[in-house]
Design an enzyme around this catalytic site. Structure first.
Site, mmCIF file in Angstrom:
data_model
loop_
_atom_site.group_PDB
_atom_site.id
_atom_site.type_symbol
_atom_site.label_atom_id
_atom_site.label_comp_id
_atom_site.label_asym_id
_atom_site.label_seq_id
_atom_site.Cartn_x
_atom_site.Cartn_y
_atom_site.Cartn_z
ATOM 1 N N GLU A 108 -43.838 34.822 3.325
ATOM 2 C CA GLU A 108 -42.018 34.758 3.163
ATOM 3 C C GLU A 108 -41.586 33.627 2.296
ATOM 4 O O GLU A 108 -42.626 32.917 2.221
ATOM 5 C CB GLU A 108 -41.987 34.341 4.939
ATOM 6 C CG GLU A 108 -42.433 33.148 5.559
ATOM 7 C CD GLU A 108 -42.133 33.329 6.522
ATOM 8 O OE1 GLU A 108 -41.124 33.980 7.074
ATOM 9 O OE2 GLU A 108 -42.835 31.959 7.586
ATOM 10 N N LYS A 110 -39.936 29.961 1.694
ATOM 11 C CA LYS A 110 -39.909 29.032 0.819
ATOM 12 C C LYS A 110 -38.115 28.531 0.722
ATOM 13 O O LYS A 110 -38.273 28.508 0.254
ATOM 14 C CB LYS A 110 -40.875 27.979 0.648
ATOM 15 C CG LYS A 110 -41.029 26.788 0.647
ATOM 16 C CD LYS A 110 -42.021 26.024 0.607
ATOM 17 C CE LYS A 110 -42.072 24.345 0.974
ATOM 18 N NZ LYS A 110 -41.002 23.694 0.260
ATOM 19 N N ASP A 112 -35.521 25.725 0.504
ATOM 20 C CA ASP A 112 -35.212 24.502 0.694
ATOM 21 C C ASP A 112 -33.992 24.039 1.486
ATOM 22 O O ASP A 112 -32.802 23.808 1.159
ATOM 23 C CB ASP A 112 -34.349 24.372 -0.971
ATOM 24 C CG ASP A 112 -35.227 22.793 -1.413
ATOM 25 O OD1 ASP A 112 -35.492 22.487 -0.989
ATOM 26 O OD2 ASP A 112 -34.969 22.485 -2.163
ATOM 27 N N TYR A 215 -33.214 29.426 9.926
ATOM 28 C CA TYR A 215 -33.931 30.078 9.544
ATOM 29 C C TYR A 215 -35.636 30.046 10.597
ATOM 30 O O TYR A 215 -35.888 28.884 9.925
ATOM 31 C CB TYR A 215 -34.172 30.671 8.263
ATOM 32 C CG TYR A 215 -33.522 31.717 7.506
ATOM 33 C CD1 TYR A 215 -33.001 33.349 7.857
ATOM 34 C CD2 TYR A 215 -32.200 30.932 6.878
ATOM 35 C CE1 TYR A 215 -32.592 34.269 7.104
ATOM 36 C CE2 TYR A 215 -31.133 31.599 6.436
ATOM 37 C CZ TYR A 215 -31.459 33.699 6.604
ATOM 38 O OH TYR A 215 -30.086 34.430 6.156
ATOM 39 N N LYS A 304 -45.642 27.446 -5.260
ATOM 40 C CA LYS A 304 -44.084 26.986 -5.565
ATOM 41 C C LYS A 304 -43.810 27.939 -6.731
ATOM 42 O O LYS A 304 -44.944 28.136 -7.798
ATOM 43 C CB LYS A 304 -43.921 25.494 -5.931
ATOM 44 C CG LYS A 304 -44.391 24.342 -5.049
ATOM 45 C CD LYS A 304 -43.909 25.073 -3.757
ATOM 46 C CE LYS A 304 -42.262 23.715 -3.762
ATOM 47 N NZ LYS A 304 -42.781 22.162 -3.892
ATOM 48 N N CYS A 398 -42.761 -9.394 -17.942
ATOM 49 C CA CYS A 398 -42.088 -8.958 -16.674
ATOM 50 C C CYS A 398 -40.593 -8.794 -17.077
ATOM 51 O O CYS A 398 -40.276 -9.683 -17.177
ATOM 52 C CB CYS A 398 -42.891 -9.646 -15.507
ATOM 53 S SG CYS A 398 -41.872 -8.563 -14.382
ATOM 54 N N CYS A 401 -38.756 -11.082 -13.413
ATOM 55 C CA CYS A 401 -39.422 -12.562 -13.269
ATOM 56 C C CYS A 401 -40.528 -13.058 -14.951
ATOM 57 O O CYS A 401 -39.859 -14.434 -14.941
ATOM 58 C CB CYS A 401 -40.909 -12.814 -12.116
ATOM 59 S SG CYS A 401 -42.653 -12.298 -12.881
ATOM 60 N N CYS A 414 -48.036 -7.056 -13.109
ATOM 61 C CA CYS A 414 -47.288 -7.855 -13.492
ATOM 62 C C CYS A 414 -47.957 -8.610 -12.963
ATOM 63 O O CYS A 414 -48.139 -8.281 -11.058
ATOM 64 C CB CYS A 414 -46.289 -8.093 -13.249
ATOM 65 S SG CYS A 414 -45.606 -9.593 -12.596
ATOM 66 N N CYS A 419 -43.122 -12.253 -7.191
ATOM 67 C CA CYS A 419 -42.021 -11.657 -8.601
ATOM 68 C C CYS A 419 -40.858 -10.618 -7.232
ATOM 69 O O CYS A 419 -41.465 -10.126 -6.398
ATOM 70 C CB CYS A 419 -43.206 -10.341 -9.204
ATOM 71 S SG CYS A 419 -41.531 -9.327 -9.986
#
Length: 648
Positions: A108, A110, A112, A215, A304, A398, A401, A414, A419
């Site tokens: 069936e 899918k 969303d 549904y 999918k 980084c 930091c 890092c 940090c």
């Protein structure tokens, strides 16, 4: 109006509403419906003690809550394994049929949206719970009562959980956003976000205006005797629920692929957003035989739809520092609309990928997005370059930091444990569902607490005082107490949850359980040779545990002392005929195979789903099938259930 006439008018109103909202076949004009509705409403206003339980007037909402409470599903709501192409579907089918033989699959669309669990008892809707973490969700019954396609009463006396998806039709979504634009409100990104946001309204009258649709796609607790899931769902539809526009029983890859391609062709015509097709083994007994992994049922998967591609331009590359210190590059792109979602960022994974694809700032690129998958760049359109593009260099400091970065090739890290980005992301991970599950401690609150200097690491959470929070905007007495209670409630959690929450790289829930069971609190001093021999732990995982415990040894001990996690003792099974043996179960037995499996595992047996030459015993009940035949052909020892119990 008499009570008898009122009941007749309610019945007629329900009939008209069902024809309009569920059957999509109106049998009365809007004017007739409105007139009858107000006649019923006038009677109910005059006789509030006589209002019918399932009167359509109860759909308008009006209940206002301070907050949502948590509620537990009777049976767990599972996630689904994703497959993305024909080859992966075939691999999934091969795994299934290797264990249970050839079978039919209930297929069936899918949709969303937002997953929902409806609990009916004695024919009445008594609770509606969001999926949550699959075990516990938010109780949103008042809001769900406003959804016209959810029956308030059904012709079923027992206890039943009906699972499904709350969605908003695409045209309704456009109308809602047009109204929000006119009122100066922010727009919803896509129909799924609109559905989820509408369910979480504290004022149910707002939910009532959002045109939500339910549904059903499955069941939790139930006593239905049907042999197939598709038959159970037909029964559910007969109770007054919406039926999906397409559903089909399929055998084999060819029929599955044909139905899948038909859904893709109908994608634009179906009024709800779909992101794929769901395949489920149709026979309930075979579902139970296949069982579950830690995350999802082995008898269902989501096939999918193909990812949607769009062309856009990279405006900049920004850097994110994760909880383990890994620096991840992110492409800031010119916003592009993909299925109702405005996408403005795409993942680049690491700097090796940037070099491999020769990505420059200013490049035109093709990005893809499939369902919940984060958009990613799949191709650079080099022929569109005009010379203004700028190469991307590997960072040495980084971005948060300023400390020197450790370049390990694929990963750039890092190393500064203080940090702020590392701190914030580690606390967010620590508090999330599946880890410590600290209700009310979302990412924005974590950022605020770190910014205000109230906490600097996960341990500080356990020493927050009321007076630390009372000056913060939006923190009233009830909210502060709820947060502090939620933090303290995590004390005594199972050790594996604490290990999982620490955010050790490569170590998830399953590995955390194995480590907790093997070492207990001694995990801080475990040696490589001890870790690597654990089933399912590889070299990279073992090294990750060792490095984490070396760097954070004293800190972890302080966490153990503060949280006092529950340590599950590893119980060595006594000697018995099944200890260390590989066993396969088949057929119908005196109790569920799940219970017998658990009993055998406690005896030290490994219970497998398939028969091979390495199988020691096949234990069979009534109507045993191909597994028993295969065992006999391979010369594997076979036992009836009575013989098994006799050996014990």
């Amino acid at each position: 109006m008499t009570q008898e006439l009122y009941q007749e008018k309610v019945a007629l109103l329900k009939k008209w509403a069902h024809a309009y909202y569920v059957e999509d076949n109106p049998i009365a004009s809007d004017e007739e419906y409105d007139r009858l509705y107000h006649e019923v409403l006038d009677y109910e206003t005059a006789h509030p003690d006589e209002v019918a339980e399932d009167s359509p007037t109860k759909r308008v909402g009006g209940v206002i809550r301070d907050e949502f409470s948590k509620a537990k599903h009777i049976k767990r709501m599972w996630s689904m394994e994703d497959v993305f192409n024909n080859e992966e579907v075939q691999e999934w089918l091969d795994r299934v049929e290797k264990n249970i033989g050839e079978c039919e699959y209930f297929c069936e669309p899918k949709f969303d949206g937002a997953s929902m669990n409806l609990l009916y008892e004695g024919g009445k809707l008594i609770r509606a719970i969001t999926r949550g973490d699959g075990v516990i969700g938010e109780e949103v019954t008042d809001n769900v009562r406003t959804i016209r396609s959810v029956p308030l009463t059904i012709d079923y006396d027992g206890l039943i959980e009906i699972r499904g998806e709350v969605v908003i039709r695409k045209d309704d979504f456009e109308q809602i956003n047009a109204e929000r634009l006119e009122e100066g409100e922010s727009l919803f990104a896509n129909p799924r976000n609109a559905a989820a946001g509408s369910l979480r309204q504290l004022d149910s009258s707002i939910t009532a205006k959002r045109r939500l649709v339910f549904y059903p796609w499955g069941l939790g607790e139930n006593t239905l005797a049907h042999r197939k899931l598709s038959q159970k769902m037909d029964y559910v539809y007969s109770l007054g629920f919406l039926e999906p526009p397409f559903a089909q029983d399929c055998k084999g890859i060819e029929e599955i692929e044909a139905f899948y391609q038909m859904l893709i062709a109908k994608r634009d015509d179906i009024p709800m957003m779909m992101d794929g097709m769901v395949l489920k083994v149709d026979e309930v007994d075979k579902q139970e035989e296949l069982g579950y992994t830690v995350k999802f049922p082995k008898w269902m998967c989501a096939y999918k739809f193909p990812a949607i591609e769009k062309v856009t331009k990279i405006n900049a590359i920004t850097l994110q520092v994760g909880r383990t210190g890994v620096v991840t590059p992110v492409a800031e792109i010119e916003p592009v609309n993909i299925e109702g979602a405005m996408v403005s960022r795409a993942t680049l994974h690491n700097f090796d990928e940037i070099e491999r694809k020769d990505i420059h700032v200013g490049d035109s690129v093709i990005i893809i997005r499939s369902g919940d998958v984060i958009p990613k760049i799949i191709k650079v359109l080099e022929d569109r370059r005009d010379g203004s593009e700028v190469a991307v260099n590997r960072p040495t400091e980084c971005p948060t930091c300023g400390s020197e970065l450790l370049d390990e090739g694929a990963l750039i890290k890092c190393q500064n444990l203080h940090c702020s980005d590392r701190v914030i992301n580690s606390i967010i991970h620590f508090a999330r569902k599946g880890c410590m599950n600290i209700d009310g401690l979302g990412s924005k609150i974590v950022e605020l607490l770190v910014k205000e200097g109230i906490i600097k690491d996960i341990l500080d959470l356990y020493f927050i005082k009321y007076e630390d929070l009372e000056h913060l905007e939006g923190f009233k007495e009830k909210r502060i107490n709820n947060l502090l209670d939620a933090i303290q409630a995590t004390k005594g959690v199972p050790l594996y949850r604490l290990l999982n929450a620490m955010g050790i790289e490569h170590i998830g829930e399953v590995a955390s359980k194995a480590l907790a069971l093997e070492f207990g609190l001694g995990i801080v001093d475990a040696a490589y040779d001890q870790i690597i021999v654990i089933d399912g732990i590889g070299e990279e995982m073992a090294n990750s545990v060792l490095e984490f415990m070396r760097v954070n040894h004293d800190f972890v001990l302080k966490l153990f002392e503060t949280i006092q996690p529950t340590v599950e003792k590893k119980v060595e099974a006594e000697e018995n005929p099944f200890k260390g043996k590989t066993v396969v179960l088949t057929g119908t037995m005196s109790e569920s195979r799940g219970a017998i499996k658990e009993m055998l595992e406690n005896l030290g047996a490994k219970v497998s789903g398939s028969v091979s030459k390495k199988t020691d015993f096949v234990i069979y009940g009534e109507e045993a099938g191909s597994k028993l035949d295969k065992a006999e052909s391979l010369g594997v020892a076979t036992l009836t259930e009575d013989e098994m119990r006799g050996m014990l």
